[in-house]
Write an enzyme that holds these catalytic residues in place. Structure first.
Site, mmCIF file in Angstrom:
data_model
loop_
_atom_site.group_PDB
_atom_site.id
_atom_site.type_symbol
_atom_site.label_atom_id
_atom_site.label_comp_id
_atom_site.label_asym_id
_atom_site.label_seq_id
_atom_site.Cartn_x
_atom_site.Cartn_y
_atom_site.Cartn_z
ATOM 1 N N GLY A 1 192.736 -30.797 63.150
ATOM 2 C CA GLY A 1 193.371 -29.778 62.312
ATOM 3 C C GLY A 1 192.609 -29.452 61.042
ATOM 4 O O GLY A 1 192.439 -28.266 60.698
ATOM 5 N N LYS B 1 189.343 -27.669 69.029
ATOM 6 C CA LYS B 1 190.303 -27.566 70.139
ATOM 7 C C LYS B 1 190.368 -26.107 70.607
ATOM 8 O O LYS B 1 189.380 -25.384 70.492
ATOM 9 C CB LYS B 1 191.675 -28.092 69.736
ATOM 10 C CG LYS B 1 191.630 -29.484 69.114
ATOM 11 C CD LYS B 1 192.978 -30.128 69.116
ATOM 12 C CE LYS B 1 192.928 -31.382 68.268
ATOM 13 N NZ LYS B 1 194.015 -32.291 68.549
ATOM 14 N N HIS C 1 188.345 -37.004 75.537
ATOM 15 C CA HIS C 1 189.369 -36.803 74.500
ATOM 16 C C HIS C 1 190.736 -37.116 75.114
ATOM 17 O O HIS C 1 190.983 -36.829 76.284
ATOM 18 C CB HIS C 1 189.313 -35.362 73.990
ATOM 19 C CG HIS C 1 190.141 -35.145 72.760
ATOM 20 N ND1 HIS C 1 191.513 -34.986 72.815
ATOM 21 C CD2 HIS C 1 189.811 -35.105 71.450
ATOM 22 C CE1 HIS C 1 191.974 -34.837 71.587
ATOM 23 N NE2 HIS C 1 190.966 -34.910 70.734
ATOM 24 N N GLU D 1 190.216 -42.904 68.565
ATOM 25 C CA GLU D 1 191.285 -41.960 68.239
ATOM 26 C C GLU D 1 192.607 -42.475 68.791
ATOM 27 O O GLU D 1 192.916 -42.239 69.964
ATOM 28 C CB GLU D 1 190.982 -40.592 68.863
ATOM 29 C CG GLU D 1 189.729 -39.938 68.344
ATOM 30 C CD GLU D 1 189.828 -38.417 68.402
ATOM 31 O OE1 GLU D 1 189.614 -37.802 67.359
ATOM 32 O OE2 GLU D 1 190.153 -37.866 69.463
ATOM 33 N N SER E 1 194.439 -37.293 62.540
ATOM 34 C CA SER E 1 195.018 -36.800 61.283
ATOM 35 C C SER E 1 194.204 -37.208 60.059
ATOM 36 O O SER E 1 194.767 -37.521 59.007
ATOM 37 C CB SER E 1 196.478 -37.248 61.146
ATOM 38 O OG SER E 1 197.256 -36.731 62.216
ATOM 39 N N ASN F 1 186.569 -30.875 65.672
ATOM 40 C CA ASN F 1 187.003 -30.512 67.018
ATOM 41 C C ASN F 1 187.973 -29.345 66.849
ATOM 42 O O ASN F 1 189.112 -29.549 66.442
ATOM 43 C CB ASN F 1 187.695 -31.707 67.695
ATOM 44 C CG ASN F 1 188.336 -31.313 69.015
ATOM 45 O OD1 ASN F 1 188.063 -30.241 69.550
ATOM 46 N ND2 ASN F 1 189.185 -32.187 69.545
ATOM 47 N N GLY G 1 196.897 -35.139 65.670
ATOM 48 C CA GLY G 1 197.698 -33.930 65.471
ATOM 49 C C GLY G 1 199.136 -34.204 65.071
ATOM 50 O O GLY G 1 199.973 -33.307 65.089
ATOM 51 N N GLU H 1 193.458 -35.688 74.948
ATOM 52 C CA GLU H 1 194.155 -34.533 75.539
ATOM 53 C C GLU H 1 193.614 -34.254 76.935
ATOM 54 O O GLU H 1 194.364 -33.841 77.826
ATOM 55 C CB GLU H 1 194.008 -33.311 74.618
ATOM 56 C CG GLU H 1 194.873 -33.463 73.373
ATOM 57 C CD GLU H 1 194.388 -32.713 72.147
ATOM 58 O OE1 GLU H 1 193.559 -31.795 72.275
ATOM 59 O OE2 GLU H 1 194.841 -33.061 71.046
#
Ligand code: PEP
Length: 248
Positions: free
Chosen positions: A233, A11, A94, A166, A211, A9, A172, A96
């Site tokens: 990330g 992002k 997601h 998640e 992570s 992802n 993150g 976010e």
């Protein structure tokens, strides 16, 4: 046993130049993997990434879509538009999107249905906040998020869906759920699906996200109900992303 899927992802990261470098690195290392690989990229780069992945084993995905098919929804992108770029996957719900943009369980369910309507496999994200975990309601939260989709789409829809557990507190942040914590929630999700259809539940891909990196991937991925990863990330560094794929 479900197949394994590692999806990046990206992002809101990338540029034409950076994407070209990242993709060249990933493409050069995906031979002989025991998992399927996908990258979920920002909308403006779908065309670039579609071309870069053409003829490779890596599948293309998006990070969001509209629940609507077309119309006066300025700034939105429909499932059919994603299909035009041969997206195989789209992330829905997601954390976010849920927390920053107020996406509700009902909206996530509608997006899930819209994706499948266009022949795109939704990657349905479920997960609790730190406060919810500390209050002992992790299972209740995940069940509520899952049931909202089950109620609208039905269990049969999960034949062509992926779930990503998640934990919000791990995304993150550098904090990762322990393999035991993650496995417990994955088993809970599979068990809840099994209440509707045990054969279906046994085959649904349930990814872990939060992570995940080369140093913790093998341990997480060795858990019986963890069928891959949704990687933020670490998906921006070709070697790290490939190392996670190799850990499957
Ligand atoms: C994510 O964005 O879905 C994610 C899991 O991010 P990270 O790997 O950076 O925690």
């Amino acid at each position: 046993m479900p197949r394994k899927l590692v999806a990046g992802n990206w992002k809101m990261h990338g540029s034409l130049a950076d994407n070209a470098t990242l993709l060249a690195g990933v493409v050069s290392g995906v031979q002989d993997l025991d998992c399927e690989v996908a990258v979920c990229v920002p909308f403006p780069y779908l065309s670039q990434v579609q071309q870069a992945l053409s003829g490779t084993l890596i599948r293309l995905g998006a990070q969001n879509l509209s629940e609507h098919a077309k119309g006066a929804y300025t700034g939105e992108v429909s499932a059919a538009m994603l299909k035009d770029f041969a997206c195989a996957y789209v992330i829905v719900g997601h954390s976010e999107r849920r927390s920053l943009y107020g996406e509700t369980d009902a909206q996530v369910a509608a997006k899930f249905v819209a994706a499948q309507g266009a022949g795109i496999t939704p990657i349905l994200c479920l997960g609790e906040s730190l406060q919810e975990r500390e209050s002992g309601v992790t299972e209740a939260v995940v069940a509520r998020q899952l049931d909202a989709v089950l109620a609208v789409a039905g269990i049969a829809a999960f034949a062509k869906a992926v779930i990503a557990y998640e934990p919000v507190w791990a995304i993150g942040t550098g904090l990762t759920a322990t393999p035991e914590q993650a496995q417990a929630v994955h088993a809970f999700i599979r068990g809840r699906l099994a209440q509707h259809d045990s054969a279906m539940a046994a085959n649904v891909v349930i990814q872990y996200g939060g992570s995940m990196k080369p140093s913790n991937a093998a341990e997480l991925l060795s858990q019986p109900d963890i069928d891959g990863g949704l990687i933020g990330g670490a998906a921006l560094v070709a070697e790290d992303f490939l190392a996670i794929c190799r850990a499957v």
